[in-house]
Motif scaffolding. Structure first.
Motif, mmCIF file in Angstrom:
data_model
loop_
_atom_site.group_PDB
_atom_site.id
_atom_site.type_symbol
_atom_site.label_atom_id
_atom_site.label_comp_id
_atom_site.label_asym_id
_atom_site.label_seq_id
_atom_site.Cartn_x
_atom_site.Cartn_y
_atom_site.Cartn_z
ATOM 1 N N PHE A 180 30.605 -7.381 -15.926
ATOM 2 C CA PHE A 180 29.398 -6.562 -15.877
ATOM 3 C C PHE A 180 29.635 -5.281 -16.657
ATOM 4 O O PHE A 180 30.424 -4.437 -16.254
ATOM 5 N N ARG A 181 28.921 -5.142 -17.756
ATOM 6 C CA ARG A 181 29.165 -4.027 -18.676
ATOM 7 C C ARG A 181 28.644 -2.707 -18.150
ATOM 8 O O ARG A 181 29.149 -1.651 -18.504
ATOM 9 N N TYR A 182 27.604 -2.747 -17.321
ATOM 10 C CA TYR A 182 26.928 -1.514 -16.943
ATOM 11 C C TYR A 182 27.015 -1.277 -15.436
ATOM 12 O O TYR A 182 26.811 -2.183 -14.637
ATOM 13 N N GLU A 232 33.275 -0.611 -19.180
ATOM 14 C CA GLU A 232 32.608 0.686 -19.168
ATOM 15 C C GLU A 232 33.335 1.696 -20.048
ATOM 16 O O GLU A 232 32.742 2.665 -20.502
ATOM 17 N N ASN A 233 34.634 1.479 -20.265
ATOM 18 C CA ASN A 233 35.448 2.477 -20.961
ATOM 19 C C ASN A 233 35.855 2.068 -22.368
ATOM 20 O O ASN A 233 36.097 2.938 -23.204
ATOM 21 N N GLU A 234 35.960 0.767 -22.623
ATOM 22 C CA GLU A 234 36.559 0.346 -23.884
ATOM 23 C C GLU A 234 35.723 0.715 -25.101
ATOM 24 O O GLU A 234 36.244 0.790 -26.209
ATOM 25 N N SER A 235 34.421 0.967 -24.890
ATOM 26 C CA SER A 235 33.587 1.397 -26.012
ATOM 27 C C SER A 235 33.247 2.887 -25.926
ATOM 28 O O SER A 235 32.324 3.354 -26.593
ATOM 29 N N SER A 259 28.831 6.956 2.420
ATOM 30 C CA SER A 259 29.413 6.581 1.130
ATOM 31 C C SER A 259 28.311 6.085 0.221
ATOM 32 O O SER A 259 27.486 5.253 0.628
ATOM 33 N N THR A 260 28.286 6.603 -0.989
ATOM 34 C CA THR A 260 27.283 6.171 -1.954
ATOM 35 C C THR A 260 27.550 4.750 -2.388
ATOM 36 O O THR A 260 28.667 4.228 -2.274
ATOM 37 N N GLY A 261 26.508 4.113 -2.905
ATOM 38 C CA GLY A 261 26.624 2.734 -3.352
ATOM 39 C C GLY A 261 26.932 2.640 -4.835
ATOM 40 O O GLY A 261 27.078 3.644 -5.537
ATOM 41 N N LEU A 262 26.988 1.406 -5.304
ATOM 42 C CA LEU A 262 27.285 1.139 -6.710
ATOM 43 C C LEU A 262 26.476 -0.071 -7.144
ATOM 44 O O LEU A 262 26.328 -1.039 -6.388
ATOM 45 N N GLY A 263 25.927 -0.010 -8.342
ATOM 46 C CA GLY A 263 25.204 -1.134 -8.911
ATOM 47 C C GLY A 263 25.883 -1.619 -10.173
ATOM 48 O O GLY A 263 26.396 -0.814 -10.962
ATOM 49 N N LEU A 264 25.920 -2.920 -10.368
ATOM 50 C CA LEU A 264 26.452 -3.527 -11.587
ATOM 51 C C LEU A 264 25.374 -4.443 -12.138
ATOM 52 O O LEU A 264 24.730 -5.186 -11.380
ATOM 53 N N ILE A 265 25.179 -4.422 -13.429
ATOM 54 C CA ILE A 265 24.050 -5.141 -14.014
ATOM 55 C C ILE A 265 24.444 -5.805 -15.318
ATOM 56 O O ILE A 265 25.254 -5.266 -16.090
ATOM 57 N N ASP A 316 25.235 -12.678 -22.266
ATOM 58 C CA ASP A 316 25.661 -11.529 -23.062
ATOM 59 C C ASP A 316 26.947 -10.967 -22.504
ATOM 60 O O ASP A 316 27.919 -10.743 -23.207
ATOM 61 N N ASP A 317 26.980 -10.713 -21.176
ATOM 62 C CA ASP A 317 28.075 -9.972 -20.597
ATOM 63 C C ASP A 317 29.229 -10.856 -20.153
ATOM 64 O O ASP A 317 30.310 -10.363 -19.884
#
Length: 810
Positions: A126-128, A622-625, A782-788, A793-794
């Protein structure tokens, strides 16, 4: 070297807010996110604009994204068929094969990064990612917009309206009259017809929209057209359009076209830039190396020719004309900009291609032709201005151009015009959703599905519980375990257009005390990872230059001299992980003030896996680009950074952290590129002999953007008494992997495996969201996290090992 250009526009725009968009390759192949790309790119794709202030996406914003996927190009927030959600860009939603939402109950951002190494599939496929706020009592209700009783009359859903059509009878409706009065064109120009002079941009507007003006510092060497005669409604109009290429100085002119009021071309010149061309931007300009090779005309030649052609009272007309005049390096006082003449609410602008079709009924910028024709574009802008003056603002407002865009009337191909997103072939293929904005606003996702004969598929454990289970808009399958949920999902989800799968890893919420303890330890772990020890230094070392040296890598939270050792050492805690890593990579083993020093992290219980974490974070999608850059002065403005960094090929976004107290930009930033290769090329440029003429240090990013704010505002000093008292690094209590912690680690690995199995079974072009809702309790939230991602593509981002593992599960 390829260069960047926004796929949504042929002209580079100034940086907006805290990010600015770049683009794809400047070749005829096109940008897959571009609405005007070649037909082979017509597939659903996703890109995000998550480099915003805190990267937190609200539950309502998620709901709007899902609603856009269901409604596709008919959603009220779309422009030219592409959802305009501010934070997320979904191209060609009608080509989605389905939408899948996976919810991991009682899992938060904290657990994701606590067990980051265990989430092998999630972190690679998941890129985002984005942060979610603390969940409410019914998380799914916020995301899906569910209606518990399924009764439309009780829910207050408005009846489905017919497609909006403007007629004299409809204008008799008080609401229609109010809508017309609130139209931005009517509010600016009124109902009556206006003359040419009224359509001119004022000096204030020209300054606001970055037109070249006399006296501006960046226009010192610009040439004036010297058209200073009085302008009247009978003054001559001239349509102007330019094409550009990319050079080390930015956009430079390669072609200029000028047409008179009758549409006759009076000037069409190719121009050879003075600087080396980095990218011809052929897909937009139509210019190639072969075309420009014999050209000898220079910028000064076309400037002189334009001055001769234009009469003293000439009015120039163009679409985003400021970019053309900037490329020409000319100043002209009287202009009409059709992108602003037809402007919509919130400053939204239509593309020239759409306006030509919707207003004039003309097809321009045809996809079967490489590049735009600047003469054709100049004629189109001229005729748009003439149409506005002839028919008046009321006629334009009554066209309901927003509705025309949303209904796909002018942008979709004939094959797409009467189809719905996510709708499989069958009896509902020709179903149409209403385009009325009021109905769209008041209806939920479930109602939209119901109108097209579809239902949401909901899979969950019985213990999970949700009002979705009793909704008549849903087909619910209740299971006894997560394994059964997975088994049912693998069979049912590929056949459904919209699915929600809920995994409930544990029957009861985690103890709040455990969450609080993990949160504190994570804070200290990130602080320790961002801390380095350097030395030994000689007894006569000079502290001031050492402070400056270590500060060159990034923000320093604290710097302490350690004298308990035989020779002095320094302890430096940085504000960001990248700065600590740069200090180690640059200075470890280096000779500083005549002494060879070591630079290393402290070895503590929580940092034993630090090297593994750093190397894994570096290859995170998320970091490699993305690259981290330090060394900017506080006096640098966003415009300064925009100008400098816009020369880096394929730049997509800039994240500019702001100090919460002073509200000033910090001295570092993050640059996001289209791909890992583009980021590597940018590093070579920044590490090169010029380094864009700034003294910058940079490396690959290690901190995902959504995590940056959390780290910066929650990491304590690990040497402070408060931090030591709260979470002792070497205590007699249970280690981080106590039996309960070990169970959590295994549970997170199993969750990751289940998602990998399900993700591998999804059809291509499926929009997939994995939501970690977060937790809420009286002892801390605790805050949540979303992956999309869009499947296909991904999955390219996944490692070969993950792909092989997914295949083996089939």
């Amino acid at each position: 070297m390829d260069a960047a250009l926004d796929g949504k526009s042929k002209k580079r725009k100034q940086i907006q807010n805290k990010f600015f968009r770049g683009s794809g390759e400047g070749t005829a192949n096109g940008d897959p996110d571009d609405e005007e790309s070649q037909p082979k790119w017509k597939k659903a794709r996703l890109s995000t604009k998550l480099f915003v202030k805190n990267c937190e996406i609200s539950h309502d914003q998620l709901h709007q994204l899902l609603k856009s996927a269901v409604l596709g190009k008919q959603h009220e927030s779309t422009e030219q068929g592409v959802p305009n959600l501010g934070w997320c860009h979904l191209s060609h939603p009608t080509h989605l094969n389905g939408v899948v939402v996976i919810v991991l109950q009682e899992v938060s951002q904290l657990l994701f990064y606590k067990f980051y190494l265990q989430f092998k599939h999630l972190r690679k496929a998941f890129r985002y990612r984005f942060r979610l706020p603390v969940p409410s009592a019914n998380f799914l209700a916020d995301i899906i917009g569910e209606q518990p009783n399924g009764n439309k009359e009780e829910e207050g859903i408005l009846p489905t309206p017919s497609a909006m059509q403007v007629s004299s009878s409809s204008l008799a409706n008080p609401q229609a009259i109010t809508d017309l009065q609130n139209d931005p064109i009517i509010q600016k120009y009124g109902f009556e017809k206006v003359g040419l002079v009224r359509c001119l941009l004022t000096k204030e507007e020209m300054k606001k929209f970055d037109f070249p003006l006399q006296g501006l510092a960046n226009c010192r060497n610009f040439v004036s057209t010297e058209c200073v005669g009085p302008v009247s409604d009978s003054s001559p109009l001239f349509g102007l359009d330019c094409e550009m290429c990319l050079t080390p100085n930015g956009n430079e002119l390669t072609r200029v076209s000028l047409v008179d009021a009758e549409g006759h071309c009076v000037m069409d010149e190719l121009v050879k830039p003075d600087n080396k061309i980095l990218n011809y931007l052929t897909r937009f300009s139509g210019i190639t190396r072969k075309i420009l090779k014999p050209v000898t005309t220079k910028l000064r030649d076309v400037q002189a020719k334009l001055k001769k052609l234009l009469p003293p009272d000439a009015v120039l007309v163009g679409h985003s004309l400021n970019a053309d005049l900037q490329a020409l390096q000319m100043i002209h006082p009287n202009v009409i900009d059709t992108s602003l003449l037809f402007v919509r609410n919130l400053g939204r602008r239509f593309k020239l291609k759409f306006l030509a079709k919707a207003v004039l009924g003309k097809e321009i910028q045809c996809p079967d032709r490489v590049g735009h024709d600047s003469t054709e574009d100049a004629v189109a802008t001229l005729e748009l201005a003439q149409y506005f003056i002839k028919h008046g603002p009321k006629k334009i407002a009554e066209m309901k151009l927003d509705t025309a865009v949303n209904s796909q009337q002018f942008l979709a191909s004939p094959k797409q015009k009467n189809t719905l997103p996510l709708c499989p072939s069958g009896p509902h293929k020709e179903a149409r959703l209403p385009t009325d904005a009021t109905w769209q606003k008041n209806s939920g996702i479930l109602e939209c599905l119901d109108l097209t004969g579809r239902k949401l598929l909901f899979l969950s454990q019985k213990a999970g519980g949700s009002t979705l289970m009793s909704s008549r808009f849903c087909r619910s399958i209740l299971c006894t375990s997560d394994e059964e949920v997975l088994e049912q999902a693998q069979a049912e989800v590929p056949l459904s257009s919209f699915s929600v799968i809920q995994f409930s890893q544990w029957p009861h919420p985690l103890p709040p005390s455990l969450t609080v303890e993990m949160h504190k330890k994570m804070k200290v772990k990130w602080a320790e990872m961002s801390t380095v020890y350097a030395g030994p230094f000689g007894g006569s070392f000079c502290l001031k230059p050492l402070k400056k040296l270590f500060a060159s890598f990034g923000p320093v939270h604290s710097l302490a001299v350690i004298l308990e050792t035989d020779e002095p050492y320094l302890c430096i805690q940085y504000g960001v992980l990248e700065a600590a890593q740069l200090a180690i990579e640059t200075l470890n083993g280096a000779c500083v003030q005549g002494v060879r020093i070591k630079v290393q992290r402290p070895v503590q219980e929580l940092t034993l896996d630090c090297d593994t974490m750093v190397s894994t974070l570096e290859t995170d999608p998320e970091n490699e680009s993305t690259i981290y850059v330090n060394g900017m002065k506080e006096s640098y403005t966003e415009e300064d950074m925009s100008q400098k960094f816009s020369l880096l090929p394929s730049l997509e976004a800039v994240f500019l952290p702001v100090d919460p107290q002073s509200k000033k930009h910090k001295k570092y930033c993050f640059l996001k590129f289209r791909s890992s290769e583009c980021a590597q090329n940018a590093l070579k440029i920044l590490h090169g002999p010029t380094g864009l003429s700034w003294k910058l240090v940079c490396r690959r990013a290690l901190t995902p953007s959504h995590l940056h704010e959390w780290i910066c505002h929650s990491c304590p000093d690990p040497r402070s008494p408060q931090a030591s008292d709260v979470v002792p690094l070497a205590s007699k209590e249970k280690s981080p992997l106590s039996p309960q912690g070990e169970e959590l680690k295994i549970a997170m690995s199993r969750l990751d495996e289940r998602i990998a199995k399900l993700h591998g079974r999804l059809p291509p072009h499926t929009l997939c969201l994995v939501l970690l809702p977060g937790t809420e309790s009286v002892r801390g939230s605790s805050t949540g996290l979303g992956l999309i991602s869009v499947n296909d593509d991904d999955m390219k981002s996944a490692t070969p090992e993950v792909l092989q593992w997914v295949a083996s599960q089939d």
